[in-house]
Write an enzyme that holds these catalytic residues in place. Structure first.
Site, short mmCIF file in Angstrom:
data_model
loop_
_atom_site.label_atom_id
_atom_site.label_comp_id
_atom_site.label_asym_id
_atom_site.label_seq_id
_atom_site.Cartn_x
_atom_site.Cartn_y
_atom_site.Cartn_z
N LEU A 77 0.85 -1.20 0.00
CA LEU A 77 0.00 0.00 0.00
C LEU A 77 0.88 1.25 0.00
CD1 LEU A 77 -3.13 0.53 0.07
CD2 LEU A 77 -2.80 1.15 2.48
N GLY A 78 1.66 1.39 -1.11
CA GLY A 78 2.40 2.62 -1.33
C GLY A 78 1.57 3.57 -2.15
N HIS A 129 4.66 -5.40 -19.77
CA HIS A 129 5.22 -4.39 -18.86
C HIS A 129 4.93 -2.97 -19.37
CE1 HIS A 129 8.58 -3.67 -15.67
NE2 HIS A 129 7.64 -2.74 -15.62
N VAL A 130 3.67 -2.71 -19.61
CA VAL A 130 3.23 -1.39 -20.10
C VAL A 130 2.40 -0.65 -19.06
CG1 VAL A 130 3.29 -2.07 -22.53
CG2 VAL A 130 1.18 -2.41 -21.20
N GLY A 131 2.28 -1.19 -17.85
CA GLY A 131 1.42 -0.59 -16.85
C GLY A 131 1.72 0.86 -16.55
N ASP A 170 1.34 -7.99 -15.76
CA ASP A 170 2.01 -7.02 -16.63
C ASP A 170 3.52 -7.19 -16.55
OD1 ASP A 170 2.04 -4.69 -18.39
OD2 ASP A 170 2.87 -3.60 -16.67
N GLU A 208 11.19 -11.45 -18.42
CA GLU A 208 11.22 -10.25 -19.28
C GLU A 208 12.58 -10.06 -19.94
OE1 GLU A 208 9.98 -6.67 -17.31
OE2 GLU A 208 8.24 -7.63 -16.41
N ARG A 230 6.83 -6.15 -9.92
CA ARG A 230 8.00 -6.64 -10.64
C ARG A 230 7.85 -8.14 -10.81
NH1 ARG A 230 8.63 -2.17 -12.00
NH2 ARG A 230 10.51 -0.87 -11.90
N ARG A 275 5.02 -4.27 5.26
CA ARG A 275 5.87 -4.77 6.35
C ARG A 275 5.36 -4.29 7.70
NH1 ARG A 275 11.63 -2.93 4.14
NH2 ARG A 275 10.28 -1.25 3.40
N ILE A 316 1.14 3.69 -5.43
CA ILE A 316 0.33 2.98 -6.41
C ILE A 316 -0.76 2.17 -5.72
CG2 ILE A 316 0.36 1.13 -8.14
CD1 ILE A 316 3.20 2.16 -8.90
#
Length: 310
Positions: free
Chosen positions: A150-151, A277-279, A254, A259, A230, A173, A153
């Site tokens: 929950l940062g 990986h276009v998010g 994504d 990759e 990631r 954490r 984004i």
């Protein structure tokens, strides 16, 4: 005289022109060009622009004796030799906050696509298949949404979930001070509670395979997982097994461990949605990221504090 900048990632014409107005640019967005650029220009480079995936290794840093600023264009910086750079007093910055809305939008697009089976319905429609022969898919609205990370984004993902009248839980954490959402002290506990799990935690050694077989087992046969963080965070082999055996209902990724090559173990599975990986990529996000880099660079070379330090 403009400072010399080594660019290690592809840039569109508009972005490159903006940056070239402020820097003497050495453009090396591929491995061969990167090695040649370090050979030819390493002694004079004062700044590097890269991203979390491309990174910058300690040995490469040591080939640039005048290097004083390293920037990751996006928020991620998992492949930057951060400690080594700091040992040389190199300033490190990233693009925190510049593509958050784009990633959160994409996370929800993936969630809707996989839960409502949009890619498969599109293919069926093109073949003339009518709805009566197709399975019904569940609602997204009103369900329990678990967010891993929950940062910035994750917070925006939560706001979108609230718009779908979802109950929101999260795992970090430690609890986020002032958060209105339900906190879980383990990913497995969050997964067990959730209908849908969206992964938005940073990459790196500390989160490698955080989303694993035990998490899929906890999520259960009606559960769906979405990864926009990631590729290293999610165990691809365990996911393939979970999807094949019905341990979970579906997944949308994504990002993935292989990759830029697609995850072979997932390509033949019906209950997976994949994007390359276009998010975090949109015209708005790229513009904001480049402008943020230039603001950081201007401040650094003027002797001022940078805006988004790592």
């Amino acid at each position: 005289m403009k400072p010399s900048l080594l660019v290690l990632i592809p840039l569109n014409g508009t972005s490159r022109a903006k940056i070239e107005a402020a820097f003497d640019v050495v453009y090396a967005p591929d491995a061969a060009g990167r090695a040649a650029a370090l050979d030819a220009h390493g002694e004079t480079i004062r700044a590097v622009l890269t991203n979390g995936t491309t990174g910058l290794a300690a040995a490469e840093i040591d080939r640039m004796p005048q290097l004083e600023l390293i920037s990751a264009l996006g928020a991620g910086y998992e492949n930057l030799a951060v400690d080594h750079a700091r040992s040389r007093d190199i300033v490190l910055v990233n693009g925190a906050g510049t593509n958050d809305h784009c990633v959160a939008d994409h996370a929800f697009a993936l969630l809707l696509a996989v839960v409502r089976d949009v890619p498969q319905l599109d293919q069926a429609t093109r073949k003339g298949v009518w709805r009566d022969t197709l399975p019904m898919q569940p609602n997204v609205s009103g369900k329990r949404l678990g967010i891993v990370g929950l940062g910035n984004i994750g917070e925006k993902v939560a706001r979108r979930g609230a718009g779908f009248e979802m109950e929101i839980g999260y795992h970090n954490r430690k609890p986020r001070e002032g958060s209105q959402y339900r906190y879980f002290d383990s990913v497995e506990g969050l997964a067990r509670w959730s209908d849908f799990l969206i992964v938005a935690t940073p990459g790196g050694a500390g989160t490698r395979h955080l989303i694993n077989a035990a998490v899929f087992e906890a999520l259960g046969p009606q559960g769906f997982v979405v990864n926009v963080s990631r590729g290293s965070v999610l165990d691809t082999a365990a996911l393939a097994q979970a999807l094949t055996t019905g341990t979970i209902a579906g997944a949308a990724l994504d990002v993935y461990e292989s990759e830029p090559h697609p995850p072979e173990a997932l390509l033949t599975l019906r209950n997976v949605v994949l994007t390359p990986h276009v998010g975090g990529r949109s015209p708005e996000a790229i513009t904001a990221s480049v402008d943020n880099f230039l603001s950081n660079a201007r401040r650094h070379f003027a002797g001022e504090a940078v805006l988004t330090p790592i």
